[in-house]
Design a protein around this motif. Sequence first.
Motif: not given
Length: 305
Positions: A127-130, A171-175, A253-254
């Motif tokens: 999570f970028k924030v926080p 941001e997104g879904f990665y393996t 992002p959050f």
Amino acid sequence: MMFKQFSVKQGLLVVAIVGCLLASVWGTPIQAQWLDNPVSQPIGQSLVVNDRVASQLLPPIKEAPQLINDYIVKDKQANTTLAMATSPNIPNSTRASNVISQYTPALKRQLEARGLQLGSPILIRIFKVPSILEVWIKKDNKYVLFKTYSICRFSGKLGPKLKNGDHQAPEGFYTVPASALNPNSSYFLSFNLGYPNQYDRYYNRTGSLLMVHGECASVGCYAMTNARMSEIYTLMYKAFANGQTGIQVHAYPFALTENNMRKMKKHPWYGFWLNLKQGYDTFNTTHQPLRVSVNEGRYQFKTIN
């Protein structure tokens, strides 16, 4: 009585100067808002994030995209997909071996105290924030949150990475396959997120070698302290050694709660985050890894089990 000698114009000049000084330190606030933390975040003094307890990370974070510093991202071309890795080989080095040997006993005790086992499959959420990274570990048929680590810094602002050199963290879904571990990293230890994935390539997004790595003060990607990276790396290595073929990383992002989404409704990336929220909600409901596919430029989600 000297204060009465200041004109309105002089007063405004003083305010402007102070504003510029603050902006030089914190950036230019566009729309500061309060965002909820991830709903999964546990509170308690017992959960230690190396040098800080998790409860110290929990107060609401004031959200202002322009306040987040840009950092240089070192990019090279690489082919990566959402597919699971099939290679049984795990990269290693003397440095990595020493770290794993050092951190294994303590991690094993901490896991066993929670009814968990070192080497069980794991899943990571960012999570970028926080500015936190969560490690989830499989217990029985579901994944439970084991530990939350604070991120020293990350590159860019809220929103996905679009192109080489834009200073954005993905941001997104990665393996992450075992081959993505880098035991000889210039930044202590690292792993490659796997950007661009299938979704990113659909939109012709460029860049590569987007990492989670150590050395905290470095200028790229998601940077951790070496101690935090040592724990994360050990957990990943043990999971791969025990047969896990790919570790999912969900980068947000959050926390994509209804409340946060309402606050960010006017943000340019709101539509993209609505799509991410489908995966966020599915995992929060099932605590199962996601089967991620891309159809006509949108993520689609099912649970694997």
